[in-house]
Design an enzyme around this catalytic site. Structure first.
Site, PDB file in Angstrom:
ATOM      1  N   PHE A 171     -34.610  30.722 -13.104  1.00 60.45           N
ATOM      2  CA  PHE A 171     -33.862  31.282 -11.987  1.00 60.45           C
ATOM      3  C   PHE A 171     -33.874  32.867 -12.112  1.00 60.45           C
ATOM      4  O   PHE A 171     -33.535  33.738 -11.139  1.00 60.45           O
ATOM      5  CB  PHE A 171     -32.549  30.888 -11.792  1.00 60.45           C
ATOM      6  CG  PHE A 171     -31.646  31.312 -12.578  1.00 60.45           C
ATOM      7  CD1 PHE A 171     -30.875  32.623 -12.478  1.00 60.45           C
ATOM      8  CD2 PHE A 171     -31.245  30.851 -13.794  1.00 60.45           C
ATOM      9  CE1 PHE A 171     -29.754  33.172 -13.455  1.00 60.45           C
ATOM     10  CE2 PHE A 171     -30.442  31.270 -14.758  1.00 60.45           C
ATOM     11  CZ  PHE A 171     -29.807  32.424 -14.592  1.00 60.45           C
ATOM     12  N   CYS A 303     -33.895  37.302 -20.410  1.00 55.51           N
ATOM     13  CA  CYS A 303     -34.255  36.777 -21.579  1.00 55.51           C
ATOM     14  C   CYS A 303     -34.373  37.977 -22.500  1.00 55.51           C
ATOM     15  O   CYS A 303     -34.509  37.623 -23.722  1.00 55.51           O
ATOM     16  CB  CYS A 303     -35.795  36.147 -21.606  1.00 55.51           C
ATOM     17  SG  CYS A 303     -36.979  37.227 -21.430  1.00 55.51           S
TER      18      CYS A 303
HETATM   19  P1  NAD Z   1     -34.311  26.228 -16.916  1.00 57.35           P
HETATM   20  O1  NAD Z   1     -34.822  25.805 -18.250  1.00 57.35           O
HETATM   21  O2  NAD Z   1     -32.858  25.484 -16.564  1.00 57.35           O
HETATM   22  O3  NAD Z   1     -34.972  25.984 -15.631  1.00 57.35           O
HETATM   23  C1  NAD Z   1     -36.405  26.527 -15.740  1.00 57.35           C
HETATM   24  C2  NAD Z   1     -37.063  25.503 -14.907  1.00 57.35           C
HETATM   25  O4  NAD Z   1     -37.077  24.159 -15.649  1.00 57.35           O
HETATM   26  C3  NAD Z   1     -36.757  25.244 -13.313  1.00 57.35           C
HETATM   27  O5  NAD Z   1     -37.826  25.521 -12.534  1.00 57.35           O
HETATM   28  C4  NAD Z   1     -35.908  24.203 -13.438  1.00 57.35           C
HETATM   29  O6  NAD Z   1     -36.143  23.330 -12.231  1.00 57.35           O
HETATM   30  C5  NAD Z   1     -36.619  23.197 -14.506  1.00 57.35           C
HETATM   31  N1  NAD Z   1     -35.737  22.085 -15.094  1.00 57.35           N
HETATM   32  C6  NAD Z   1     -34.233  22.526 -15.415  1.00 57.35           C
HETATM   33  N2  NAD Z   1     -33.803  21.229 -15.519  1.00 57.35           N
HETATM   34  C7  NAD Z   1     -34.874  20.658 -16.136  1.00 57.35           C
HETATM   35  C8  NAD Z   1     -35.073  19.253 -16.818  1.00 57.35           C
HETATM   36  N3  NAD Z   1     -33.814  18.601 -17.361  1.00 57.35           N
HETATM   37  N4  NAD Z   1     -36.145  18.497 -16.669  1.00 57.35           N
HETATM   38  C9  NAD Z   1     -37.180  19.160 -16.492  1.00 57.35           C
HETATM   39  N5  NAD Z   1     -37.161  20.500 -15.677  1.00 57.35           N
HETATM   40  C10 NAD Z   1     -36.137  20.877 -15.529  1.00 57.35           C
HETATM   41  O7  NAD Z   1     -33.913  27.741 -17.151  1.00 57.35           O
HETATM   42  P2  NAD Z   1     -33.038  28.832 -15.975  1.00 57.35           P
HETATM   43  O8  NAD Z   1     -31.793  28.580 -16.213  1.00 57.35           O
HETATM   44  O9  NAD Z   1     -33.509  28.753 -14.906  1.00 57.35           O
HETATM   45  O10 NAD Z   1     -33.554  30.218 -16.914  1.00 57.35           O
HETATM   46  C11 NAD Z   1     -32.873  30.852 -18.027  1.00 57.35           C
HETATM   47  C12 NAD Z   1     -33.396  30.582 -19.142  1.00 57.35           C
HETATM   48  O11 NAD Z   1     -34.850  31.046 -18.974  1.00 57.35           O
HETATM   49  C13 NAD Z   1     -32.885  31.553 -20.566  1.00 57.35           C
HETATM   50  O12 NAD Z   1     -32.798  30.573 -21.605  1.00 57.35           O
HETATM   51  C14 NAD Z   1     -33.743  32.583 -20.567  1.00 57.35           C
HETATM   52  O13 NAD Z   1     -33.789  33.054 -21.797  1.00 57.35           O
HETATM   53  C15 NAD Z   1     -35.228  31.933 -20.273  1.00 57.35           C
HETATM   54  N6  NAD Z   1     -36.269  32.809 -19.852  1.00 57.35           N
HETATM   55  C16 NAD Z   1     -37.139  33.194 -20.976  1.00 57.35           C
HETATM   56  C17 NAD Z   1     -38.048  34.079 -20.766  1.00 57.35           C
HETATM   57  C18 NAD Z   1     -38.890  34.316 -21.682  1.00 57.35           C
HETATM   58  O14 NAD Z   1     -40.073  35.060 -21.297  1.00 57.35           O
HETATM   59  N7  NAD Z   1     -38.760  34.128 -23.116  1.00 57.35           N
HETATM   60  C19 NAD Z   1     -37.985  34.905 -19.564  1.00 57.35           C
HETATM   61  C20 NAD Z   1     -37.034  34.459 -18.290  1.00 57.35           C
HETATM   62  C21 NAD Z   1     -36.195  33.576 -18.857  1.00 57.35           C
END
Ligand code: NAD
Length: 519
Positions: A171, A303
């Protein structure tokens, strides 16, 4: 649908109308070039995090719709893989212009659904746009190698697309991260099924609409929605060859395991805990300004946010000035001109961050600036706001250090030497980003060499590489071994084929040779 005229691509009427009225609408699926209403009975409500107004409803796509999307992508791949690289370059050239022309519309959607300030939302778009700009050089990036390996015999490599690829995004960067994925995948000759975060899918819809206006054929880019059922489908569907994922640890590990067990190539960028090391010889004013910007910008939901400051030696004297600078930041709705930081994404995220702040005092730390219970005027009185928060006297056993907070919270640790700071960072499970603030070249050189983190800033607080390089998180911040964008991105979305060819007029062999050919 309005057609692209030259490079001035415009959004389709349906999306333009939805954006103009701001009335709660449903978010559509993009399957085989058509925006369609899902037949699902399960919906996710997306609320403006600054006001709690309902913005849109996002479907959990049905199994049939998901199958339609991958079928369309498989079918489109047959012809798209044969399209000339010049055609794909032309589309990227038009797309970068279209994104630039529609920057404000995309940023407006981001601020409405995600909450970050309008200026920061434009940065979100711009950092993704730079990847599209780099994809315009695809004509150079796909070149292989060739060598005459024996008389009349040549070996050459061909960089070929994989087939159907999938993208799953978080998100916090609703434009940048989809743009890390679909432009490169498509420019390499693949097709894609992209699943944006169900919490803010608007920017992806606009970007996909622009891509279609710029000439991406039907089925080459498909957008599906939903949560775990959609992700499971993408991990299991045999037609998908590769998955790009960015998001949290828990989900990334799950997708990496499930996808690779099904024989897919998976790149997964995960969570982070980024440390900024402050040496006493640093330029104080510049360092404190950079720390405050990198800790509290986007309400800490990056992140690469610098969420832990390590003050070395006498630099700990600067803490009161740091607190004063953070106190000056304006917390408000993202469209307010003077807003420095907006709300957190959901009430649940706000609650979680508040509970981590509370745990810090229970564990013996000291809150120097407390952003909880911030009083917001209407219409923001129901928003998910937390003000800048600074916690000092933190040690590595505390929850506020162990967990990625993902909120406007800076935890501060004091140590005596640079070696102690390095040991602390290298013991942390994550390895996404770090920064050192110093005027000593020797200290910076030592830090850069000895720190076990993938992206290092020297007097640069958020060292996210531009796309002539790649995003290179390491250790617990990544699964899979091919990085996003840059040369690695091209590598991820292609596979090498090696051809060895013999073209000879004479010396036709008179008998069969059964030994291993030695040329
Ligand atoms: P999230 O893991 O909750 O969601 C990411 C995706 O996974 C979404 O599309 C969501 O629908 C899906 N998802 C959520 N729960 C799921 C489940 N139980 N099973 C399968 N799929 C599922 O992450 P978020 O809250 O949207 O984003 C924040 C996180 O992303 C933070 O930890 C941040 O550090 C990380 N992030 C990392 C980078 C990087 O390049 N390292 C960049 C941006 C964000």
């Amino acid at each position: 649908i309005l057609r692209a005229t030259g490079s001035r691509a415009r959004l389709s009427m349906r999306l333009t109308r939805a954006l103009a009225t701001q009335a709660p609408s449903t978010t559509k699926l993009l399957i085989n070039g058509e925006w369609i209403e899902s037949q699902t009975d399960t919906w996710y409500d997306v609320h403006n995090p600054a006001t709690q107004e309902l913005v849109t409803r996002v479907p959990q796509a049905t199994p049939e719709e998901l199958q339609e999307a991958t079928r369309a992508a498989s079918l489109a791949f047959k012809s798209w893989r044969k399209s000339s690289v010049l055609k794909r370059q032309r589309i990227m050239l038009d797309l970068q212009k279209a994104i630039r022309d529609n920057m404000d519309t995309i940023a407006k959607s981001i601020t409405t659904e995600q909450g970050k300030t309008f200026g920061d939302a434009k940065g979100d778009v711009l950092r993704g746009l730079q990847v599209v700009e780099s994809a315009c050089a695809i004509t150079d990036q796909l070149k292989g190698e060739q060598m005459e390996v024996a008389t009349d015999m040549d070996t050459y490599t061909v960089r070929e697309p994989l087939g159907v690829t999938a993208g799953i995004t978080p998100f916090n960067f609703p434009a940048m991260i989809p743009l890390w994925m679909f432009p490169l995948s498509i420019a390499c000759g693949n097709t894609m099924v992209l699943k944006p975060s169900e919490r803010d899918p608007g920017a992806t819809a606009i970007l996909a609409d622009l891509a279609i206006q710029c000439g991406i054929p039907k089925g080459v880019l498909n957008i599906v929605h939903g949560g775990k059922p959609t992700v499971d489908f993408l991990c299991d569907d045999p037609s998908i060859r590769a998955i790009s994922f960015v998001g949290s640890d828990r989900v990334g590990k799950y997708i990496h395991d499930r996808g690779t067990q099904n024989g897919k190539r998976v790149q997964a960028n995960l969570g982070a805990k980024n440390h900024g090391v402050v040496l006493p010889d640093a330029n104080k004013e510049a360092t404190l300004n950079q720390l405050v910007g990198a800790a509290f910008g986007a309400a800490g939901q990056r992140c690469m946010a610098l969420s832990t400051a390590i003050f070395v030696g006498e630099s700990k004297q600067w803490l009161p000035e740091l607190v004063e600078k953070a106190r000056q930041l304006k917390v408000s709705g993202g469209f307010e001109a003077d807003a420095d930081l907006g709300p957190l994404i959901t009430p649940q995220a706000k609650e979680r961050v508040e509970s981590i702040i509370a745990s810090s005092t229970e564990e013996g730390a000291e809150i120097l600036l407390d952003g909880r219970n911030i009083s917001m005027p209407a219409p923001y009185d129901k928003g998910n706001f937390i003000g800048p928060t600074i916690i000092a006297g933190v040690n590595p056993q505390m929850r506020c250090y162990r967990e990625e907070i993902f909120g406007p919270v800076l935890v501060c640790i004091t140590v005596d030497t640079l070696d102690e700071a390095l040991a602390l960072i290298n013991r942390n499970e994550y390895g996404n980003g770090t920064a050192i603030f110093t005027t000593s070249g020797a200290a910076a050189r030592k830090f850069q060499t000895e720190v076990d983190v993938g992206q290092v800033g020297v007097n640069v607080p958020i060292p996210v590489p531009l796309p002539m390089f790649s995003f290179t998180g390491s250790r617990g911040s990544i699964r899979g071994d091919i990085n996003f964008y840059g040369r690695s991105g091209i590598q991820f979305y292609t596979q090498l084929k090696t051809v060895t060819a013999l073209w000879r007029h004479e010396d036709v062999p008179e008998k069969s040779y059964v030994n291993m050919p030695v040329m």
